[in-house]
Scaffold this motif. Structure first.
Motif, PDB file in Angstrom:
ATOM      1  N   SER A  15     -58.661  78.040  56.086  1.00 16.57           N
ATOM      2  CA  SER A  15     -59.740  78.400  55.166  1.00 16.57           C
ATOM      3  C   SER A  15     -60.409  79.729  55.501  1.00 16.57           C
TER       4      SER A  15
ATOM      5  N   SER B  44     -59.411  71.516  54.562  1.00 17.00           N
ATOM      6  CA  SER B  44     -60.477  70.951  53.741  1.00 17.00           C
ATOM      7  C   SER B  44     -61.791  71.723  53.819  1.00 17.00           C
TER       8      SER B  44
ATOM      9  N   LEU C 131     -55.061  70.630  50.019  1.00 20.38           N
ATOM     10  CA  LEU C 131     -55.980  70.594  51.158  1.00 20.38           C
ATOM     11  C   LEU C 131     -55.461  69.641  52.219  1.00 20.38           C
TER      12      LEU C 131
END
Length: 256
Positions: free
Chosen positions: A212, A236, A255
Motif C-alpha cells: 500500500s 488491506s 486486497l
C-alpha cells in the motif's frame, strides 16, 4: 543489532530524512560516534552516500539502493501479497517476474505451494530470482540475456528485450516503485521500465504486486498506464479513495 542490520537502517534513515548526523545516529542506535563514522565511511566507499562534516547526505544513486541493503519494510504485507499471488497460479502455468522486493517474495512463496510441484515455468529478468529458484527441480527457469543492474539485479537492454518479446507467459507479476491512477505504474530507472513494459505487453494477464505504500507514489519512468494491467494486488492498508479510483478505471483491486 548486527552491523549489517545497522548499515541497512542507516541507509533507510538517510533516504527518509535526507541527511544523517553522526551524534544523532549514535544515540539512535546506541553505539559510539566512532562506530557510526566507520559505518558511514564504509557506505561512502560503496558509493551509497556522500560524507559531510559530521554526517552524510544521499548521493545521486541513494534513491535506488541495491536490494541487499533494502530493509523488510512492510514485510508482513509483502508476505501476504506473495501468498495471494501464488494462489493465483496453477500446475503447468507460465509466470513472469521482474525484479523487486515484492516479486522476490512471490518467488520465495512458489516452492511452498504443493500443487505447483507438478511443474511450473518462471520467466524472469532478475538474476537473484533465477538463482533462488533454479535449485527447485519442478520449476523451469527461463532467463533473458542483457546487462545486469546492480541496484535491482535486473537484466536490461536490447538482448533482454529481444528474448522476452518472443515469450507469452500466462501471467506477469509486476513489481513497481509507484502506482498512481494518473501517472501509471512507474519505476526509478528508464532501462528497467523499458524491459518491464515488454513483460507487460507479452503476458496474457498482468497483475501489479505492490504494498500500500506504493499507491499514489510516482517514479521517474513509466512502465505502463493503469488500464494496461488486469489487476492490482496490494494489502488491506491501501487508501480507500485510491482503490475506488483504480476500480473506476476498470482495474480489479485485490486486497491481501
Amino acid at each position: 543489532m548486527t552491523r549489517a542490520e545497522r548499515l541497512t537502517a542507516l541507509l533507510e534513515l538517510l533516504v527518509n530524512a535526507g541527511k544523517l548526523d553522526v551524534e544523532e545516529a549514535a544515540t539512535r542506535f546506541a553505539v559510539s560516534a566512532a562506530t557510526i563514522r566507520r559505518d558511514l565511511d564504509y557506505l561512502a566507499d560503496q558509493q551509497l552516500l556522500s560524507r559531510t562534516h559530521g554526517g552524510a547526505v544521499p548521493n545521486t544513486t541513494s534513491y535506488d539502493l541495491p536490494l541487499r541493503y533494502k530493509s523488510s519494510n512492510h514485510g508482513e504485507a509483502k508476505s501476504r501479497i506473495a501468498a495471494r499471488a501464488v494462489a493465483m497460479l496453477w500446475p503447468g502455468c507460465t509466470v513472469s517476474l521482474n525484479g523487486g522486493t515484492t516479486t522476490v517474495e512471490v518467488a520465495r512463496a512458489i516452492p511452498g505451494a504443493e500443487p505447483l510441484h507438478n511443474g511450473i515455468t518462471v520467466v524472469t529478468n532478475a538474476i537473484n530470482i533465477a538463482t533462488e529458484l533454479t535449485v527447485r527441480p519442478f520449476i523451469k527457469i527461463v532467463v533473458c540475456g542483457g546487462v545486469a543492474r546492480p541496484q535491482s539485479y535486473e537484466l536490461v537492454g536490447a538482448m533482454a528485450s529481444e528474448t522476452l518479446s518472443q515469450l507469452t507467459p500466462d501471467i506477469c507479476f509486476l513489481g513497481a516503485t509507484g502506482l498512481d491512477p494518473v501517472a501509471g505504474i512507474t519505476t526509478h530507472d528508464e532501462a528497467e521500465a523499458a524491459i518491464n513494459r515488454v513483460m507487460v505487453q507479452q503476458a496474457k494477464r498482468t497483475v501489479v504486486v505492490a504494498d500500500s505504500s506504493k499507491l499514489g507514489t510516482v517514479g521517474f519512468s513509466r512502465i505502463c498506464h493503469v488500464h494496461e494491467v488486469a489487476a492490482v494486488l496490494t494489502d488491506s492498508a491501501a487508501d480507500p479513495a485510491t482503490v475506488e479510483t483504480l476500480q473506476g478505471s476498470g482495474v480489479e483491486v485485490i486486497l491481501a
